[in-house]
Design a protein around this motif. Structure first.
Motif, PDB file in Angstrom:
ATOM      1  N   THR A  35     164.329  17.449  27.606  1.00 30.43           N
ATOM      2  CA  THR A  35     163.787  16.062  27.480  1.00 30.43           C
ATOM      3  C   THR A  35     162.559  15.019  27.301  1.00 30.43           C
TER       4      THR A  35
ATOM      5  N   GLU B  63     164.046  20.081  21.558  1.00 27.15           N
ATOM      6  CA  GLU B  63     165.116  19.798  21.511  1.00 27.15           C
ATOM      7  C   GLU B  63     165.963  18.109  21.163  1.00 27.15           C
TER       8      GLU B  63
ATOM      9  N   SER C 235     165.869  15.518  22.081  1.00 27.19           N
ATOM     10  CA  SER C 235     166.878  14.683  22.808  1.00 27.19           C
ATOM     11  C   SER C 235     165.945  13.162  22.356  1.00 27.19           C
TER      12      SER C 235
END
Length: 124
Positions: free
Chosen positions: A103, A55, A57
């Motif tokens: 994350t 993602e 992050s």
């Protein structure tokens, strides 16, 4: 054998820039969160930045926010370092982990694979 290889370190004047790269050998980085850590002379290894596997992050230690940018493509992870300061001097390591999903965290013990490091020296 699973290896990480850093490149891009060197000697730079204060205010200068460097771009570090982290590549994998024996596996693909695609499913791993990647962290950049550094060990300054006389100090413990600290987390500098990390990027999640899927993602994108990202996290940064406060001392580099606004100056460093972490990014990744299919093959490598990069750390763009701008406005370098003498206190950024150290050996920079990239590391890979796939325990934390969605994350990333800059906790050394979570990372399973480490590179040998690349020296960054910021000096006039």
């Amino acid at each position: 054998q699973l290896l990480l290889v850093e490149s891009g370190g060197g000697l730079v004047q204060p205010g200068g820039s460097l771009r570090l790269s982290c590549a994998a050998s024996g596996f693909t980085l695609e499913n791993y969160a990647i962290g950049w850590f550094r060990r300054a002379p006389g100090k413990e290894r600290e987390g500098v930045s990390c990027i999640s596997s899927s993602e994108n992050s990202t996290r940064y230690v406060d001392s580099v926010k606004g100056r460093f940018t972490i990014s990744r493509d299919n093959a490598k992870v990069y750390l763009q370092m701008n406005s370098l300061k003498p206190e950024d001097t150290g050996v920079y390591y990239c590391a890979a982990e796939n325990h934390v999903q969605a994350t990333c965290v800059m906790i050394r013990n979570l990372y399973d694979y480490w590179g040998q490091g690349t020296q960054v020296t910021v000096s006039s």
